[in-house]
Design a protein around this motif. Structure first.
Motif, mmCIF file in Angstrom:
data_model
loop_
_atom_site.group_PDB
_atom_site.id
_atom_site.type_symbol
_atom_site.label_atom_id
_atom_site.label_comp_id
_atom_site.label_asym_id
_atom_site.label_seq_id
_atom_site.Cartn_x
_atom_site.Cartn_y
_atom_site.Cartn_z
ATOM 1 N N VAL A 10 108.055 23.798 56.150
ATOM 2 C CA VAL A 10 109.088 23.069 56.882
ATOM 3 C C VAL A 10 108.604 21.706 57.348
ATOM 4 O O VAL A 10 109.403 20.807 57.592
ATOM 5 N N SER A 11 107.311 21.514 57.489
ATOM 6 C CA SER A 11 106.795 20.229 57.954
ATOM 7 C C SER A 11 105.731 19.735 56.979
ATOM 8 O O SER A 11 104.873 20.509 56.543
ATOM 9 N N HIS A 12 105.802 18.445 56.645
ATOM 10 C CA HIS A 12 104.903 17.888 55.644
ATOM 11 C C HIS A 12 104.358 16.546 56.121
ATOM 12 O O HIS A 12 105.045 15.795 56.825
ATOM 13 N N ASN A 13 103.135 16.263 55.723
ATOM 14 C CA ASN A 13 102.485 14.996 56.055
ATOM 15 C C ASN A 13 102.437 14.115 54.813
ATOM 16 O O ASN A 13 102.224 14.602 53.700
ATOM 17 N N LEU A 14 102.615 12.820 55.021
ATOM 18 C CA LEU A 14 102.635 11.898 53.892
ATOM 19 C C LEU A 14 102.190 10.515 54.366
ATOM 20 O O LEU A 14 102.607 10.058 55.434
ATOM 21 N N LYS A 15 101.313 9.883 53.588
ATOM 22 C CA LYS A 15 100.934 8.495 53.865
ATOM 23 C C LYS A 15 101.785 7.588 52.983
ATOM 24 O O LYS A 15 101.781 7.719 51.757
ATOM 25 N N LEU A 16 102.527 6.694 53.613
ATOM 26 C CA LEU A 16 103.390 5.768 52.889
ATOM 27 C C LEU A 16 102.715 4.407 52.789
ATOM 28 O O LEU A 16 102.180 3.887 53.785
ATOM 29 N N ARG A 17 102.757 3.831 51.591
ATOM 30 C CA ARG A 17 102.283 2.461 51.360
ATOM 31 C C ARG A 17 103.439 1.692 50.721
ATOM 32 O O ARG A 17 103.839 1.991 49.599
ATOM 33 N N VAL A 18 103.996 0.750 51.460
ATOM 34 C CA VAL A 18 105.214 0.054 51.034
ATOM 35 C C VAL A 18 104.914 -1.423 50.783
ATOM 36 O O VAL A 18 104.330 -2.107 51.642
ATOM 37 N N SER A 19 105.324 -1.890 49.605
ATOM 38 C CA SER A 19 105.247 -3.318 49.275
ATOM 39 C C SER A 19 106.643 -3.911 49.375
ATOM 40 O O SER A 19 107.588 -3.394 48.767
#
Length: 672
Positions: free
Chosen positions: A260-269
């Motif tokens: 139900v819960s997830h971790n994610l590293k976002l890298r946005v250009s």
């Protein structure tokens, strides 16, 4: 010596007990007197008797081999023989004790039943306490399989529990031993089938935990909507299904549970049409629980970086901004979690036209690189709404816009829909209503709202300034806004309003809080309100009225199931059998009328304003003004119960709370 014993015997007859020093010289005398004291104490002790009736609702209705036992602590009290009509009694029951009643059959005439209750406190006389009717049923073996819907493989390691217990309304102590006092499933590894015993002719609940590895997280989730997830202190996680629904299923399909819960590293250009990476842009991410995450800029990679958590999805929001003389419109990207991570963003084609882009990445990705294009715009462009949240549990509403906005005096509002106003004739000398009149209106009412802007003026957050009324309809509305860049008022109409209903803060329930009201403006034969607003006395008249069972207004928040079975009533001292069964709540749906109580004198003239339906208001009740639910207990009319005239209704009840807890018992309520 004989003379001395005669004196002692006479003293015993007069005083009941005698203390004697226990020493070697009179040991025999002490033993005799202490034994006599014990006998007299037992004779003087008052007795509590539990009485009830067994009824097998299956076709043959057999009670052959029936046995009733009462367990208090580690002691078991056997009942008398069960009579042919199913009646039984248990004597010498300890006062004020939590107990367990076990109903079994040596000949398997019915499934075992277990009733939890608490005996009453000590009384000055012997007391018989009624347990009411204990309904029983034959058992049937139900065989079924559990399969992984994706692989068709059998799912093993599950244990299903078939509960045939009930909890009396007088139960005070905690409940333990649910798992021991239940029928448990067996599994045949060869046939890959589960088998469990369930009632054939009575409804019960079967519980199962899909936490196979014991980590307090479900490993599977059932596809069938017949399963309801519940909280159970005896199982880390639990689902329940009724035997009625289980009996028609030969295969239970389950899906592997998704975290139900997830971790994610976002890298946005952030890029423009010339693929230039733009720095100094304020962007944010918002998950489906409306939690925001800020980004930091990585000078080395020229990316905006944030560590986020989410369940089903997350939005990346870029508000409009400017670089020198160039203005850029806002934009957004969406990441959704299904069988994979679905990324929806925007980019440019070979002709530098902006295009919508959608692609999938691996579900287990821990880091995600996203390119999000922004287009140039002009000050003449109109403000648009990018996205809007649902109203949160704390009644906050969030809206994101394509350009920075400012608020006008009347940009936002929050109204309570159809707010009830009660104006009584003696409230004021300045209104038009005469004494003896009460005026009812229903009109939308304004509620003070706190409005704040963030994210460079592109995120609008609305929340009420005061506590909202429970169980009431409200609506946020957004009207004209000011476009900061163009300084032009903008009317953003798309999704500019949001309706919601507030929740009730309490979902607890006490069966003893129920009321039977005959709606006759009286209580215990006396007027509830003695004068109207003109000061005129009412004429006491203990009229007859139809009995209504008054219930909480938020039944669907409290109950999964609630059944009332009227057994008998007493009207003016005369008892009548009157059996009727009422399903108040079934599978979470309430079958009741909801109304507004209005407490006025019987001789008050009540006037309803335009558009107000008088049928939505009920006068003459003992309860205070406000919303309530009710069911009608037949069409028999009653006067109030008084010291001189007995009027009451007896009914059996059984209910299942949203938590999965079940209770059953018998209750007699006086008519008010």
């Amino acid at each position: 010596m004989k003379f001395k014993l005669s004196l002692i015997a006479s003293a015993l007859l007069l005083t009941g007990c005698l203390e004697v020093e226990d020493n070697k010289s009179n040991q025999e005398l002490a033993d005799a007197v202490n034994a006599q004291n014990d006998i007299l104490k037992q004779q003087n002790q008052q007795q509590l008797i539990l009485a009830g009736t067994l009824e097998n609702v299956s076709t043959d209705g057999s009670l052959a081999g029936a046995k009733v036992e009462l367990v208090v602590g580690d002691k078991t009290y056997s009942s008398s023989d069960v009579a042919t009509d199913g009646s039984f009694t248990i004597t010498d029951v300890p006062f004020g004790s939590d107990y367990l009643i076990k109903v079994t059959s040596a000949e398997d005439s019915f499934l075992n039943a277990f009733i939890y209750g608490t005996s009453r406190g000590e009384a000055s006389t012997s007391v018989t306490e009624s347990l009411g009717t204990i309904y029983l049923s034959k058992g049937i073996d139900k065989t079924f399989s559990v399969e992984d819907a994706a692989t068709d493989e059998a799912v093993t390691g599950l244990t299903f529990y078939s509960y045939t217990h009930a909890i009396q309304g007088n139960r005070e102590g905690g409940i333990s031993g649910f798992l021991d006092n239940s029928y448990q499933s067996t599994y045949d590894a060869e046939t890959k089938m589960y088998t469990i015993k369930v009632p054939q002719d009575r409804r019960n609940q079967i519980r199962v935990s899909f936490d196979i590895d014991g980590d307090k997280e479900d490993d599977f989730e059932p596809q069938s909507t017949s399963f309801n997830r519940t909280v159970n202190p005896n199982l880390s996680t639990a689902y329940l299904i009724s035997n009625i629904n289980l009996l028609v299923q030969d295969t239970i399909l389950v899906d592997k549970a998704i975290d139900v819960s997830h971790n994610l590293k976002l890298r946005v250009s952030i890029i423009d049409k010339n693929i230039n990476e733009l720095e100094g842009v304020k962007i944010t991410a918002v998950n489906d629980d409306d939690k925001s995450f800020d980004f930091t800029f990585d000078e080395e990679t020229k990316q905006y970086v944030a560590d986020v958590t989410y369940e089903s999805g997350i939005d990346i929001l870029v508000p409009s901004f400017s670089k020198g003389d160039v203005y850029y419109a806002s934009n957004n990207a969406r990441i959704s979690r299904n069988d994979s991570l679905q990324v929806n963003t925007h980019g440019f084609d070979n002709n530098q036209n902006m295009r919508y882009r959608s692609y999938s990445v691996d579900l287990d990705s821990e880091e995600l690189d996203i390119v999000l294009a922004v287009r140039e715009t002009t000050l003449e462009s109109e403000v648009e709404m990018v996205t809007a949240s649902q109203v949160s549990d704390d009644y906050v509403y969030r809206v994101f816009y394509s350009r920075p906005i400012a608020l006008l005096d009347d940009s936002v509002s929050l109204i309570q829909k159809d707010k009830i106003s009660v104006v009584k004739g003696n409230n004021s000398d300045s209104d038009i209503w005469l004494d003896g009149q009460t005026y009812i209106t229903e009109q939308d009412a304004s509620v003070d709202v706190d409005a704040s802007l963030s994210l460079n003026g592109t995120k609008l957050t609305l929340k009420p300034k005061a506590t909202l009324e429970q169980g009431t309809d409200y609506q946020y509305t957004i009207k004209e806004l000011k476009d900061v860049a163009s300084e032009v008022d903008a009317n953003v109409n798309n999704d500019s309003s949001r309706e919601f209903t507030t929740k009730y803060t309490s979902t607890t329930f006490d069966i003893n809080s129920l009321i039977i009201d005959n709606n006759n403006y009286m209580n215990n034969g006396l007027p509830i309100v003695t004068q109207n607003t003109a000061g005129q006395n009412v004429t006491p008249d203990n009229d007859y009225g139809v009995a209504n069972l008054i219930l909480p207004p938020n039944l669907e928040d409290i109950f999964e199931n609630l059944i009332i079975e009227q057994v008998k009533y007493v009207r003016n001292g005369i008892q009548q059998l009157d059996v009727r069964r009422i399903e108040v709540v079934r599978n979470g749906d309430a079958f009741t009328a909801t109304n507004n109580a209005l407490k006025t004198a019987e001789n008050e003239n009540v006037i309803f304003g335009d558009g107000v339906s008088s049928s939505r208001y009920l006068r003459g009740l003992t309860i205070d003004d406000g919303k309530f639910s009710y069911v009608r207990l037949g069409y028999n009319s009653f006067q109030d119960h008084t010291n001189s005239s007995e009027n009451n209704v007896t009914f059996n009840y059984s209910y299942e709370l949203k938590s999965g807890e079940t209770k059953a018992g018998t209750l007699t309520l006086s008519v008010q």
